[in-house]
Design a protein around this motif. Structure first.
Motif, PDB file in Angstrom:
ATOM      1  N   LYS A 204       3.629 -11.033  -0.805  1.00 37.84           N
ATOM      2  CA  LYS A 204       2.841 -11.876  -1.319  1.00 37.84           C
ATOM      3  C   LYS A 204       4.168 -12.964  -2.040  1.00 37.84           C
ATOM      4  O   LYS A 204       4.985 -13.477  -1.378  1.00 37.84           O
TER       5      LYS A 204
ATOM      6  N   MET B  75       0.828  -1.265   0.060  1.00 38.20           N
ATOM      7  CA  MET B  75       0.142   0.114   0.036  1.00 38.20           C
ATOM      8  C   MET B  75       0.858   1.173  -0.038  1.00 38.20           C
ATOM      9  O   MET B  75       0.678   2.417  -0.623  1.00 38.20           O
TER      10      MET B  75
ATOM     11  N   ASP C 234      -0.097  -3.334 -11.410  1.00 38.93           N
ATOM     12  CA  ASP C 234       0.093  -4.137 -10.023  1.00 38.93           C
ATOM     13  C   ASP C 234       0.214  -5.430 -10.414  1.00 38.93           C
ATOM     14  O   ASP C 234      -0.506  -6.267 -10.759  1.00 38.93           O
TER      15      ASP C 234
ATOM     16  N   GLU D 116      -4.598  -4.288 -12.869  1.00 40.27           N
ATOM     17  CA  GLU D 116      -3.967  -5.601 -12.203  1.00 40.27           C
ATOM     18  C   GLU D 116      -4.410  -6.423 -13.244  1.00 40.27           C
ATOM     19  O   GLU D 116      -5.405  -6.665 -13.814  1.00 40.27           O
TER      20      GLU D 116
ATOM     21  N   THR E 135      -6.345  -1.057  -2.451  1.00 42.48           N
ATOM     22  CA  THR E 135      -6.267  -0.053  -3.375  1.00 42.48           C
ATOM     23  C   THR E 135      -7.424   0.555  -3.498  1.00 42.48           C
ATOM     24  O   THR E 135      -7.298   2.000  -3.475  1.00 42.48           O
TER      25      THR E 135
HETATM   26  C1  LIG Z   1      -1.517  -7.387  -0.702  1.00 45.53           C
HETATM   27  C2  LIG Z   1      -2.035  -6.606  -2.003  1.00 45.53           C
HETATM   28  C3  LIG Z   1      -1.557  -5.289  -1.993  1.00 45.53           C
HETATM   29  C4  LIG Z   1      -1.293  -4.408  -0.829  1.00 45.53           C
HETATM   30  O1  LIG Z   1      -0.053  -4.875  -0.136  1.00 45.53           O
HETATM   31  P1  LIG Z   1       0.520  -4.941   1.160  1.00 45.53           P
HETATM   32  O2  LIG Z   1       1.784  -5.519   1.217  1.00 45.53           O
HETATM   33  O3  LIG Z   1      -0.551  -5.948   1.947  1.00 45.53           O
HETATM   34  O4  LIG Z   1       0.171  -3.485   1.689  1.00 45.53           O
HETATM   35  C5  LIG Z   1      -1.821  -4.608  -3.207  1.00 45.53           C
HETATM   36  N1  LIG Z   1      -1.885  -5.207  -4.389  1.00 45.53           N
HETATM   37  C6  LIG Z   1      -2.297  -6.488  -4.356  1.00 45.53           C
HETATM   38  C7  LIG Z   1      -2.775  -7.151  -5.801  1.00 45.53           C
HETATM   39  C8  LIG Z   1      -2.263  -7.355  -3.229  1.00 45.53           C
HETATM   40  O5  LIG Z   1      -2.312  -8.683  -3.322  1.00 45.53           O
END
Ligand SMILES: *Cc1c(COP(=O)(O)O)cnc(C)c1O
Length: 388
Positions: A201, A80, A176, A145, A106
């Motif tokens: 992730k 974020m 993203d 995304e 987001t």
């Molecule tokens: C988890 C996630 C985010 C946010 O990331 P954080 O590390 O939790 O702040 C943004 N975009 C996607 C696609 C995500 O899965």
């Protein structure tokens, strides 16, 4: 051999770090320091203060940039924070065209933080609507995304880049790339201006850090992102930077297994009597299958499905019976997780909005881990038994 010529598999293992010139250390040391000794005022070895720069973070930033095929990388305290840095570009309220099936956090940042500051956002439900919104509004940013969360909709990245640049060369395309990772798709190499990541992730990959990244090839944008990173200061710690580099070293191996397991589970679910619909870009029946097959090396590790009994009770029966899959938010770690988008990850969407987008009470999202394929299928199979 330049870094460009090496395959992603080799880059995952080596990107961002050559051995330490002082000690020979093959891994980047974790530089737990906030400041750096100067020989004379302003005379230093490239590091002054750890908000501005830290050698462990630098190794990570170079690794992520190299993997994405970009020249400049910046790490942030979370995904974020990385997204937030991009929204501050140009120091003015931006006009943004995006997709409806957007990551919940987001969407919340856009609507609850930036819209009140005068930013404008428009959301498209499919590729055609996205193209119409881009042509109609000529926004500052197209934010996409692919695949999306949780319905794994596929956006034609190269096609959208073409449409955006034709509408106006000034439009920035931001991708993203959290779900696909650079191992499966590299948006910058097909014309995107900026890639952002929740490295929390797949990049870090072990559910042990929260971290974000921004990558670009454009020097003008890099300068601004670097300025915002230092000025606003949402930087990750040296330890988290190290853990993320450490995770990246096995990204290619993990992704291969995530993809293989997800494919097997999606196949299994698509023939199961308790399942109404499976969302997985690897299935030929999936709307985005052709584009995914063109733009991705493989189809990723996320599988979403809707139960025939589309209720919270039915979902709860499934969750309570799981033995290997754990009920948890997040995704992309080595362990398999199950998630209830309506109550968990997508709670920040208003209910009507949620239902309209297909995030019903019987919708379940799996982050398929790297355990044994048959063990995972057996776990899901026994958990679905009372629902068939
Ligand atoms: C988890 C996630 C985010 C946010 O990331 P954080 O590390 O939790 O702040 C943004 N975009 C996607 C696609 C995500 O899965």
């Amino acid at each position: 051999m330049s870094q460009k010529e090496k395959t992603l598999d080799t880059l995952c293992v080596h990107a961002g770090w050559d051995s330490d010139p002082c000690t020979g250390s093959v891994n980047p040391p974790v530089y737990f320091t906030s400041t750096y000794k100067q020989e004379a005022p302003g005379k230093h070895k490239g590091f002054e203060y750890s908000r501005t720069g830290n050698p462990t973070r630098k190794a990570l930033e170079e690794a992520v940039a190299t993997l994405e095929g970009g020249r400049f990388g910046y790490a942030f305290a979370s995904g974020m924070a990385a997204i937030d840095a991009v929204m501050r570009l140009f120091a003015k309220p931006l006009r943004v065209v995006s997709i409806a099936d957007l990551y919940g956090g987001t969407f919340r940042l856009f609507e609850k933080v930036y819209r009140p500051l005068g930013y404008d956002f428009w959301y498209a439900n499919d590729n055609d609507e996205l193209i119409a919104l881009i042509r109609g509004h000529k926004p500052d940013i197209v934010w996409i995304e692919s695949p999306t969360n949780p319905l794994l909709t596929v956006v034609d990245i190269e096609g959208i880049v073409g449409v955006a640049k034709e509408a106006s060369p000034e439009i920035l395309v931001v991708v993203d790339n959290t779900f696909a990772t650079p191992y499966l798709q590299r948006p910058i190499t097909i014309g995107a201006d900026i890639v952002v990541h929740s490295a929390t992730k797949y990049l870090a990959g072990h559910s042990d850090v929260v971290l974000g990244a921004v990558v670009t090839n454009r020097e003008d944008l890099a300068e601004q992102i670097g300025f915002i990173q230092n000025a606003a200061g949402a930087v990750p710690s040296p330890m988290d930077s190290f853990l993320t580099v450490r995770g990246i070293r096995t990204l290619h191996l993990r992704m291969d297994r995530h993809c293989q397991n997800a494919k097997a589970i999606a196949d299994f679910l698509s023939y199961h009597p308790a399942i109404e619909k499976v969302y997985f870009p690897g299935l030929p029946s999936h709307e985005g299958h052709t584009i995914a097959a063109k733009q991705m090396k493989d189809f990723g590790g996320m599988v979403t499905f809707r139960l025939k009994k589309d209720t919270l009770d039915a979902a709860q029966i499934f969750f309570s019976r799981l033995e290997i899959f754990q009920l948890a938010e997040s995704l992309g770690g080595v362990e398999s997780l199950a998630n209830h988008p309506a109550i968990m990850t997508h709670a920040s969407f208003p209910k009507e909005e949620r239902i309209k987008r297909g995030i019903t009470d019987g919708l379940i999202r799996l982050s398929v881990g790297i355990e044994d394929t048959q063990d995972l299928i057996a776990d899901i199979s026994q958990a679905l038994e009372p629902l068939a």
